[in-house]
Design a protein around this motif. Structure first.
Motif, PDB file in Angstrom:
ATOM      1  N   PRO A  81      -0.632   2.314  24.005  1.00 56.49           N
ATOM      2  CA  PRO A  81      -1.063   1.282  23.047  1.00 56.49           C
ATOM      3  C   PRO A  81       0.090   0.719  22.214  1.00 56.49           C
ATOM      4  O   PRO A  81       1.014   1.445  21.863  1.00 56.49           O
ATOM      5  CB  PRO A  81      -2.051   2.018  22.140  1.00 56.49           C
ATOM      6  CG  PRO A  81      -2.445   3.240  22.877  1.00 56.49           C
ATOM      7  CD  PRO A  81      -1.332   3.578  23.813  1.00 56.49           C
ATOM      8  N   ARG A  82      -0.010  -0.586  21.903  1.00 55.98           N
ATOM      9  CA  ARG A  82       1.027  -1.285  21.124  1.00 55.98           C
ATOM     10  C   ARG A  82       0.436  -1.909  19.868  1.00 55.98           C
ATOM     11  O   ARG A  82       0.820  -3.005  19.482  1.00 55.98           O
ATOM     12  CB  ARG A  82       1.652  -2.401  21.946  1.00 55.98           C
ATOM     13  CG  ARG A  82       2.311  -1.959  23.194  1.00 55.98           C
ATOM     14  CD  ARG A  82       2.875  -3.156  23.920  1.00 55.98           C
ATOM     15  NE  ARG A  82       3.325  -2.757  25.237  1.00 55.98           N
ATOM     16  CZ  ARG A  82       3.971  -3.543  26.046  1.00 55.98           C
ATOM     17  NH1 ARG A  82       4.227  -4.781  25.710  1.00 55.98           N
ATOM     18  NH2 ARG A  82       4.358  -3.113  27.232  1.00 55.98           N
ATOM     19  N   ASP A  83      -0.477  -1.242  19.225  1.00 55.49           N
ATOM     20  CA  ASP A  83      -1.141  -1.843  18.076  1.00 55.49           C
ATOM     21  C   ASP A  83      -0.198  -1.916  16.869  1.00 55.49           C
ATOM     22  O   ASP A  83       0.804  -1.213  16.789  1.00 55.49           O
ATOM     23  CB  ASP A  83      -2.419  -1.079  17.727  1.00 55.49           C
ATOM     24  CG  ASP A  83      -2.156   0.385  17.443  1.00 55.49           C
ATOM     25  OD1 ASP A  83      -1.889   0.714  16.278  1.00 55.49           O
ATOM     26  OD2 ASP A  83      -2.211   1.190  18.399  1.00 55.49           O
ATOM     27  N   GLY A  84      -0.552  -2.772  15.934  1.00 58.11           N
ATOM     28  CA  GLY A  84       0.286  -3.034  14.773  1.00 58.11           C
ATOM     29  C   GLY A  84       0.530  -1.815  13.910  1.00 58.11           C
ATOM     30  O   GLY A  84       1.632  -1.626  13.386  1.00 58.11           O
ATOM     31  N   LEU A  85      -0.469  -0.973  13.742  1.00 60.02           N
ATOM     32  CA  LEU A  85      -0.314   0.216  12.907  1.00 60.02           C
ATOM     33  C   LEU A  85       0.708   1.172  13.515  1.00 60.02           C
ATOM     34  O   LEU A  85       1.547   1.734  12.809  1.00 60.02           O
ATOM     35  CB  LEU A  85      -1.667   0.906  12.745  1.00 60.02           C
ATOM     36  CG  LEU A  85      -1.822   1.843  11.563  1.00 60.02           C
ATOM     37  CD1 LEU A  85      -1.459   1.158  10.255  1.00 60.02           C
ATOM     38  CD2 LEU A  85      -3.234   2.392  11.509  1.00 60.02           C
ATOM     39  N   ARG A  86       0.663   1.331  14.806  1.00 62.48           N
ATOM     40  CA  ARG A  86       1.624   2.195  15.508  1.00 62.48           C
ATOM     41  C   ARG A  86       3.053   1.662  15.326  1.00 62.48           C
ATOM     42  O   ARG A  86       3.981   2.413  15.027  1.00 62.48           O
ATOM     43  CB  ARG A  86       1.248   2.221  16.988  1.00 62.48           C
ATOM     44  CG  ARG A  86       2.012   3.186  17.818  1.00 62.48           C
ATOM     45  CD  ARG A  86       1.389   3.217  19.199  1.00 62.48           C
ATOM     46  NE  ARG A  86       0.951   4.551  19.434  1.00 62.48           N
ATOM     47  CZ  ARG A  86       1.140   5.205  20.574  1.00 62.48           C
ATOM     48  NH1 ARG A  86       1.654   4.595  21.594  1.00 62.48           N
ATOM     49  NH2 ARG A  86       0.774   6.437  20.705  1.00 62.48           N
ATOM     50  N   ILE A  87       3.225   0.372  15.497  1.00 59.96           N
ATOM     51  CA  ILE A  87       4.541  -0.252  15.329  1.00 59.96           C
ATOM     52  C   ILE A  87       5.007  -0.122  13.884  1.00 59.96           C
ATOM     53  O   ILE A  87       6.175   0.187  13.623  1.00 59.96           O
ATOM     54  CB  ILE A  87       4.504  -1.718  15.801  1.00 59.96           C
ATOM     55  CG1 ILE A  87       4.287  -1.752  17.321  1.00 59.96           C
ATOM     56  CG2 ILE A  87       5.782  -2.460  15.406  1.00 59.96           C
ATOM     57  CD1 ILE A  87       3.939  -3.106  17.885  1.00 59.96           C
ATOM     58  N   PHE A  88       4.100  -0.321  12.935  1.00 58.49           N
ATOM     59  CA  PHE A  88       4.443  -0.170  11.521  1.00 58.49           C
ATOM     60  C   PHE A  88       5.004   1.221  11.237  1.00 58.49           C
ATOM     61  O   PHE A  88       6.030   1.371  10.588  1.00 58.49           O
ATOM     62  CB  PHE A  88       3.219  -0.444  10.634  1.00 58.49           C
ATOM     63  CG  PHE A  88       3.422  -0.067   9.193  1.00 58.49           C
ATOM     64  CD1 PHE A  88       4.196  -0.860   8.355  1.00 58.49           C
ATOM     65  CD2 PHE A  88       2.856   1.088   8.685  1.00 58.49           C
ATOM     66  CE1 PHE A  88       4.402  -0.510   7.036  1.00 58.49           C
ATOM     67  CE2 PHE A  88       3.051   1.456   7.365  1.00 58.49           C
ATOM     68  CZ  PHE A  88       3.829   0.650   6.532  1.00 58.49           C
ATOM     69  N   PHE A  89       4.335   2.255  11.737  1.00 57.46           N
ATOM     70  CA  PHE A  89       4.783   3.616  11.452  1.00 57.46           C
ATOM     71  C   PHE A  89       6.071   3.980  12.189  1.00 57.46           C
ATOM     72  O   PHE A  89       6.850   4.804  11.697  1.00 57.46           O
ATOM     73  CB  PHE A  89       3.663   4.626  11.708  1.00 57.46           C
ATOM     74  CG  PHE A  89       2.646   4.622  10.606  1.00 57.46           C
ATOM     75  CD1 PHE A  89       2.992   4.983   9.316  1.00 57.46           C
ATOM     76  CD2 PHE A  89       1.345   4.220  10.861  1.00 57.46           C
ATOM     77  CE1 PHE A  89       2.065   4.956   8.289  1.00 57.46           C
ATOM     78  CE2 PHE A  89       0.412   4.194   9.845  1.00 57.46           C
ATOM     79  CZ  PHE A  89       0.765   4.556   8.544  1.00 57.46           C
ATOM     80  N   ILE A  90       6.323   3.385  13.317  1.00 60.83           N
ATOM     81  CA  ILE A  90       7.631   3.579  13.968  1.00 60.83           C
ATOM     82  C   ILE A  90       8.725   2.983  13.090  1.00 60.83           C
ATOM     83  O   ILE A  90       9.781   3.593  12.900  1.00 60.83           O
ATOM     84  CB  ILE A  90       7.659   2.955  15.379  1.00 60.83           C
ATOM     85  CG1 ILE A  90       6.743   3.733  16.319  1.00 60.83           C
ATOM     86  CG2 ILE A  90       9.087   2.937  15.937  1.00 60.83           C
ATOM     87  CD1 ILE A  90       6.536   3.058  17.649  1.00 60.83           C
ATOM     88  N   ILE A  91       8.470   1.811  12.525  1.00 56.86           N
ATOM     89  CA  ILE A  91       9.441   1.176  11.629  1.00 56.86           C
ATOM     90  C   ILE A  91       9.659   2.049  10.393  1.00 56.86           C
ATOM     91  O   ILE A  91      10.804   2.244   9.960  1.00 56.86           O
ATOM     92  CB  ILE A  91       8.989  -0.250  11.257  1.00 56.86           C
ATOM     93  CG1 ILE A  91       9.054  -1.148  12.492  1.00 56.86           C
ATOM     94  CG2 ILE A  91       9.824  -0.822  10.107  1.00 56.86           C
ATOM     95  CD1 ILE A  91       8.365  -2.492  12.332  1.00 56.86           C
ATOM     96  N   VAL A  92       8.587   2.608   9.838  1.00 59.54           N
ATOM     97  CA  VAL A  92       8.713   3.495   8.677  1.00 59.54           C
ATOM     98  C   VAL A  92       9.546   4.720   9.050  1.00 59.54           C
ATOM     99  O   VAL A  92      10.446   5.136   8.294  1.00 59.54           O
ATOM    100  CB  VAL A  92       7.319   3.913   8.145  1.00 59.54           C
ATOM    101  CG1 VAL A  92       7.430   5.028   7.116  1.00 59.54           C
ATOM    102  CG2 VAL A  92       6.592   2.711   7.559  1.00 59.54           C
ATOM    103  N   LEU A  93       9.288   5.295  10.213  1.00 64.30           N
ATOM    104  CA  LEU A  93      10.055   6.452  10.671  1.00 64.30           C
ATOM    105  C   LEU A  93      11.530   6.112  10.814  1.00 64.30           C
ATOM    106  O   LEU A  93      12.404   6.836  10.322  1.00 64.30           O
ATOM    107  CB  LEU A  93       9.496   6.967  12.004  1.00 64.30           C
ATOM    108  CG  LEU A  93      10.266   8.100  12.682  1.00 64.30           C
ATOM    109  CD1 LEU A  93      10.304   9.328  11.812  1.00 64.30           C
ATOM    110  CD2 LEU A  93       9.644   8.415  14.029  1.00 64.30           C
TER     111      LEU A  93
END
Length: 117
Positions: A81-93
């Motif tokens: 999955p490539r959902d926005g929440l997943r991408i957001f948390f990768i950026i936070v990490l």
């Protein structure tokens, strides 16, 4: 040079984590050999880095690169999955990893056993 070891080790971490999918429980020879090679190189590079960096910071960045990189590879190449929440948390990490890297100064170099006594 120590940060280069951490980054390269983290990338090898992505390689072995991704490679596990293709070993089919280590029944496929070539993927298994490549995965094991990535594990060995990954830990070798990490051990090189911790002689010059604080272990906690180096380990957090090392495993963070591996975790974020593996998620990114999964999204780009493995249909995860490539959902926005997943991408957001990768950026936070990744922002946290960058912050940890920037928080280490040259004076934070770990002391050898001899220097501590």
């Amino acid at each position: 040079m120590a940060w280069i070891y951490v980054v390269l080790g983290g990338l090898m971490d992505v390689g072995w984590a991704t490679g596990l999918k293709y070993t089919h429980s280590f029944t496929e020879l070539i993927p298994s050999v490549l995965t094991i090679l990535c594990i060995v190189v990954s830990f070798y590079l990490f051990t090189k880095s911790v002689s010059q960096l604080p272990i906690g910071t180096a380990y957090a960045v090392f495993t963070g690169i591996g975790a974020a990189g593996t998620v990114i590879v999964g999204m780009l190449f493995l249909g995860e999955p490539r959902d926005g929440l997943r991408i957001f948390f990768i950026i936070v990490l990744l922002a946290g990893l960058l912050g940890l890297k920037m928080s280490v100064s040259e004076t934070d170099k770990p002391k050898s056993e001899h220097e501590r006594n």
